[in-house]
Design a protein around this motif. Structure first.
Motif, short mmCIF file in Angstrom:
data_model
loop_
_atom_site.label_atom_id
_atom_site.label_comp_id
_atom_site.label_asym_id
_atom_site.label_seq_id
_atom_site.Cartn_x
_atom_site.Cartn_y
_atom_site.Cartn_z
N THR A 177 32.05 -18.26 26.35
CA THR A 177 31.90 -16.63 25.45
C THR A 177 30.52 -16.55 24.87
O THR A 177 29.61 -15.73 25.21
CB THR A 177 32.87 -16.38 24.87
OG1 THR A 177 34.12 -16.37 25.60
CG2 THR A 177 32.91 -14.85 23.84
N ARG A 180 27.90 -17.79 27.50
CA ARG A 180 27.54 -16.54 28.18
C ARG A 180 26.53 -15.41 27.66
O ARG A 180 26.00 -14.51 28.04
CB ARG A 180 29.19 -15.61 29.13
CG ARG A 180 29.17 -14.61 29.15
CD ARG A 180 28.47 -13.95 30.81
NE ARG A 180 27.39 -14.67 30.69
CZ ARG A 180 26.49 -15.88 31.84
NH1 ARG A 180 27.61 -15.88 32.73
NH2 ARG A 180 25.26 -16.01 31.75
N VAL A 187 26.20 -19.53 34.78
CA VAL A 187 27.20 -20.40 33.74
C VAL A 187 27.39 -20.98 34.71
O VAL A 187 28.50 -20.47 35.44
CB VAL A 187 27.46 -19.99 32.42
CG1 VAL A 187 27.98 -20.80 31.57
CG2 VAL A 187 26.20 -19.16 31.22
N GLY A 206 34.04 -15.27 31.54
CA GLY A 206 31.90 -14.73 32.12
C GLY A 206 31.44 -15.48 32.78
O GLY A 206 30.34 -15.61 32.92
N CYS A 207 32.20 -16.47 33.23
CA CYS A 207 30.91 -17.50 33.91
C CYS A 207 30.88 -17.35 34.99
O CYS A 207 31.41 -16.81 35.60
CB CYS A 207 31.77 -19.12 33.93
SG CYS A 207 32.06 -19.98 32.12
N ASP A 208 29.64 -17.42 35.67
CA ASP A 208 29.25 -17.40 37.42
C ASP A 208 30.02 -18.21 38.06
O ASP A 208 30.04 -17.75 39.85
CB ASP A 208 27.82 -17.06 37.59
CG ASP A 208 27.78 -16.30 36.56
OD1 ASP A 208 27.41 -15.63 36.40
OD2 ASP A 208 26.94 -16.85 34.89
#
Lengths: 266, 68
Positions: A177, A180, A187, A206-208
């Motif tokens: 987190t 991010r 990420v 929230g990783c891409d």
């Protein structure tokens, strides 16, 4: 009318490319090229990693032919390198062999945990960026190092969830987190994924994107697991964008009190 | 001439070029997906025929394998 799950509406911008799939797949550990091929197809991945090793004249079948037939982008890595010097040379050789500027940069600092060597990693990243590479560094779950890697021009950061091949999931979700929050670049959660829920969590944090390797290739049914992790990446991405409810210690009734009947004592 | 070819001591026949070493491994001269380093330096494909190996040179011939 029922919606169909689609990845097409939410592409990932990575290294100047647009890809539809947010799942990258490693090719290590598959029992055969046939299983590998079926698993890549089931995963929907558009980017798959390969390693560079001494030519084996006795090798049967061509990994590159299989990947070319699948139409995926081949992303070479520097797996096994322990110094910036070796990683840079391996990246140059990968560029020569595979005609790609992209490199998944790995510089290992410890034999037992295969944890990255941050100092060597940063040095190698800086040198490779200067040579025109699109550098995707496999890094510790360290927000400060992540920022440093992006400062020297990396195209993304690939923090680990847990040691490579451990299947331990994301041991420190707070650091993921923090990464991010700290960076404004892709990420990609790399290493540690054991099963679908780990991939969903990465995306919820929230990783891409997520890179899975052993989780798929060493599953009892790799093709089925590829499908499961693909769905999990998609689900996690949707959940992230939907915005989860806050965690509370006590219950909050989901049904209104109003209109409750009054039952007299018998 | 003796070189170290992919970690093994090897007696290269048929010339002293990088290309001769490639052939020694049973690879075709136009082998796809292959890269060569001589003593830690990448030798681009276009120079395989011209670059001469010296006695004891360490030649690494690499290609893509399953990994990562």
């Amino acid at each position: 009318m029922a919606e169909t799950l689609t990845e097409l509406e939410d592409p990932l911008l990575l290294g100047g490319r647009t890809v539809q799939s947010r799942l990258l797949l490693g090719t290590g550990g598959f029992s055969s090229l046939a299983v590998l091929s079926e698993a890549v197809a089931a995963s929907g991945s558009e980017i798959v990693t390969v390693a560079l090793r001494r030519v084996d004249p006795a090798a049967r079948g061509s990994l590159l032919d299989v990947l070319r037939d699948l139409g995926v982008q081949v992303l070479p890595n520097t797996a096994g390198c322990h110094t910036a010097r070796d990683a840079v040379l391996t990246a140059r050789l990968a560029r020569e062999a595979l005609e790609t500027e992209w490199i998944k940069l790995e510089v290992i600092g410890d034999e037992d945990t295969l944890l990255p060597d941050g100092a060597e990693l940063l040095r190698a990243a800086e040198e490779l960026v200067a040579e025109g590479f699109v550098v995707l560094p496999y890094t510790n779950d360290d927000p400060v190092l992540a920022r440093r890697l992006l400062d020297v021009g990396c195209a993304a950061v690939m923090p680990l969830g847990a040691p490579i091949g451990s299947g331990m999931g994301i041991r420190n979700p707070y650091n993921i987190t923090l990464i991010r929050e700290a960076v404004d670049a892709p990420v990609i959660l790399d290493a540690g994924i054991g099963t679908a829920s780990d991939a969903a969590l990465a995306m919820e944090l929230g990783c891409d994107a997520v890179l899975a390797a052993s989780a798929v290739s060493r599953a009892q049914d790799p093709v089925r697991m590829a499908r499961a992790i693909r769905a999990a990446v998609h689900a996690g991405r949707l959940a992230r964008s939907a915005g989860r409810i806050p965690r509370r210690l006590y219950a909050t009734a989901s049904t209104p009190e109003e209109g409750m009947p009054d039952f007299p004592l018998a | 001439m003796k070189i170290i070819l992919n970690g093994h001591s090897s007696d290269v026949r048929g010339g002293e070029s990088v290309l001769a070493a490639i052939k020694q491994l049973g690879l075709p001269p136009d082998a796809r997906g292959v890269a060569v380093a001589v003593d830690g330096e990448v030798i681009p494909r276009a120079r395989w025929e011209d670059v001469r190996l010296s006695e004891g040179a360490r030649v690494e011939v690499l290609s893509a394998m399953q990994g990562g």
